[in-house]
Design a protein around this motif. Structure first.
Motif, PDB file in Angstrom:
ATOM      1  N   GLU A  59       0.805  -1.053  -0.065  1.00  0.00           N
ATOM      2  CA  GLU A  59       0.128  -0.220  -0.037  1.00  0.00           C
ATOM      3  C   GLU A  59       0.753   1.190   0.163  1.00  0.00           C
ATOM      4  O   GLU A  59       1.643   1.263   1.178  1.00  0.00           O
ATOM      5  CB  GLU A  59      -1.195   0.191   0.917  1.00  0.00           C
ATOM      6  N   LEU A  60       0.436   2.479  -0.165  1.00  0.00           N
ATOM      7  CA  LEU A  60       1.370   3.359  -0.892  1.00  0.00           C
ATOM      8  C   LEU A  60       0.880   4.221   0.099  1.00  0.00           C
ATOM      9  O   LEU A  60       0.246   4.086   0.558  1.00  0.00           O
ATOM     10  CB  LEU A  60       0.883   4.485  -2.167  1.00  0.00           C
ATOM     11  N   PHE A  77       6.297   2.238   0.681  1.00  0.00           N
ATOM     12  CA  PHE A  77       4.817   0.831   0.954  1.00  0.00           C
ATOM     13  C   PHE A  77       4.272   0.318   1.889  1.00  0.00           C
ATOM     14  O   PHE A  77       5.823  -0.192   2.507  1.00  0.00           O
ATOM     15  CB  PHE A  77       5.397   0.226  -0.530  1.00  0.00           C
ATOM     16  N   ALA A  78       3.701   0.460   2.121  1.00  0.00           N
ATOM     17  CA  ALA A  78       3.276  -0.239   3.716  1.00  0.00           C
ATOM     18  C   ALA A  78       2.903  -1.498   3.173  1.00  0.00           C
ATOM     19  O   ALA A  78       2.511  -1.977   2.350  1.00  0.00           O
ATOM     20  CB  ALA A  78       2.075   0.406   4.448  1.00  0.00           C
ATOM     21  N   PRO A  79       3.573  -2.602   4.168  1.00  0.00           N
ATOM     22  CA  PRO A  79       2.753  -4.168   4.164  1.00  0.00           C
ATOM     23  C   PRO A  79       1.557  -4.410   4.113  1.00  0.00           C
ATOM     24  O   PRO A  79       0.798  -4.106   5.039  1.00  0.00           O
ATOM     25  CB  PRO A  79       3.732  -5.227   4.810  1.00  0.00           C
ATOM     26  N   ASN A  80       0.958  -5.403   3.434  1.00  0.00           N
ATOM     27  CA  ASN A  80       0.184  -6.117   3.525  1.00  0.00           C
ATOM     28  C   ASN A  80      -0.293  -6.964   4.454  1.00  0.00           C
ATOM     29  O   ASN A  80       0.886  -7.470   4.291  1.00  0.00           O
ATOM     30  CB  ASN A  80      -0.841  -6.620   2.205  1.00  0.00           C
ATOM     31  N   GLY A  87       7.617  -3.552   4.800  1.00  0.00           N
ATOM     32  CA  GLY A  87       6.962  -2.826   3.858  1.00  0.00           C
ATOM     33  C   GLY A  87       8.729  -2.223   3.408  1.00  0.00           C
ATOM     34  O   GLY A  87      10.047  -2.981   2.687  1.00  0.00           O
ATOM     35  N   LEU A  88       8.277  -1.791   1.811  1.00  0.00           N
ATOM     36  CA  LEU A  88       9.138  -1.099   0.730  1.00  0.00           C
ATOM     37  C   LEU A  88       9.739   0.018   0.841  1.00  0.00           C
ATOM     38  O   LEU A  88       8.227   0.839   0.425  1.00  0.00           O
ATOM     39  CB  LEU A  88       9.197  -2.378  -0.612  1.00  0.00           C
ATOM     40  N   VAL A 148      14.571  -1.070  -1.679  1.00  0.00           N
ATOM     41  CA  VAL A 148      15.010  -1.420  -0.219  1.00  0.00           C
ATOM     42  C   VAL A 148      13.753  -1.749   1.092  1.00  0.00           C
ATOM     43  O   VAL A 148      12.773  -1.801   1.248  1.00  0.00           O
ATOM     44  CB  VAL A 148      15.990  -0.825   0.996  1.00  0.00           C
ATOM     45  N   TRP A 149      13.565  -3.447   1.394  1.00  0.00           N
ATOM     46  CA  TRP A 149      12.443  -4.174   2.362  1.00  0.00           C
ATOM     47  C   TRP A 149      13.346  -4.202   3.661  1.00  0.00           C
ATOM     48  O   TRP A 149      13.994  -3.814   3.824  1.00  0.00           O
ATOM     49  CB  TRP A 149      12.701  -5.556   1.925  1.00  0.00           C
ATOM     50  N   GLY A 150      11.759  -3.370   3.996  1.00  0.00           N
ATOM     51  CA  GLY A 150      12.214  -3.601   5.801  1.00  0.00           C
ATOM     52  C   GLY A 150      11.664  -2.207   6.326  1.00  0.00           C
ATOM     53  O   GLY A 150      11.476  -1.282   5.811  1.00  0.00           O
TER      54      GLY A 150
END
Length: 150
Positions: A59-60, A77-80, A87-88, A148-150
């Protein structure tokens, strides 16, 4: 987007997404994409719908656009909660174009979520990153990006 399909299907009352044409084309783009764009696009989990590194359903959550002439842009971007551990954050360098176009057609979702994305080489050596969201589309033309994930 040129190869990735992400369209509303009225019969299904849902989105039809298909990255297969892009995945077939992606190996041909290795020499043309900047290093960060290539790393992100070619991540094995990027288009694997069951992967925690799949962009679908993120999610943006925030946009940071530099007000100086640095050409820097950051999208968060927040995680689903049902799919992602984290998130990313995507940081773009040398941004030449940024647009977000809203359709305002889907009013039952609290936030815009990514359906799928596509990164292609730009004629000047950079890249074009297009994202289809549930109720919008984002296009960024830049020198490169870092995801970057995290």
């Amino acid at each position: 987007m040129k190869f990735v399909k992400a369209d509303w299907d009225a019969d299904l009352q849902g989105f039809h997404v298909d990255p297969q044409s892009y995945l077939a084309e992606l190996p041909k783009l290795r020499e043309e994409l900047p290093p960060g764009a290539w790393e992100f696009a070619s991540d094995p989990g990027h288009y694997s719908m069951s992967s925690t590194h799949c962009v679908k359903d993120l999610e943006l959550s925030d946009i940071h656009l530099a007000t100086d002439k640095s050409g820097r842009l950051t999208l968060e971007f927040a995680p689903n909660e049902w799919k992602h551990d984290t998130g990313l954050t995507i940081t773009y360098s040398g941004v030449r174009h940024f647009s977000i176009d809203y359709q305002q057609e889907i009013d039952w979702m609290p936030a815009d979520a990514i359906l799928l994305d596509e990164i292609l080489p730009d004629q000047d050596g950079g890249c074009i990153h297009e994202m289809a969201l549930t109720d919008a589309s984002i296009t960024v033309r830049s020198n490169d990006l870092r995801a970057v994930w995290g």
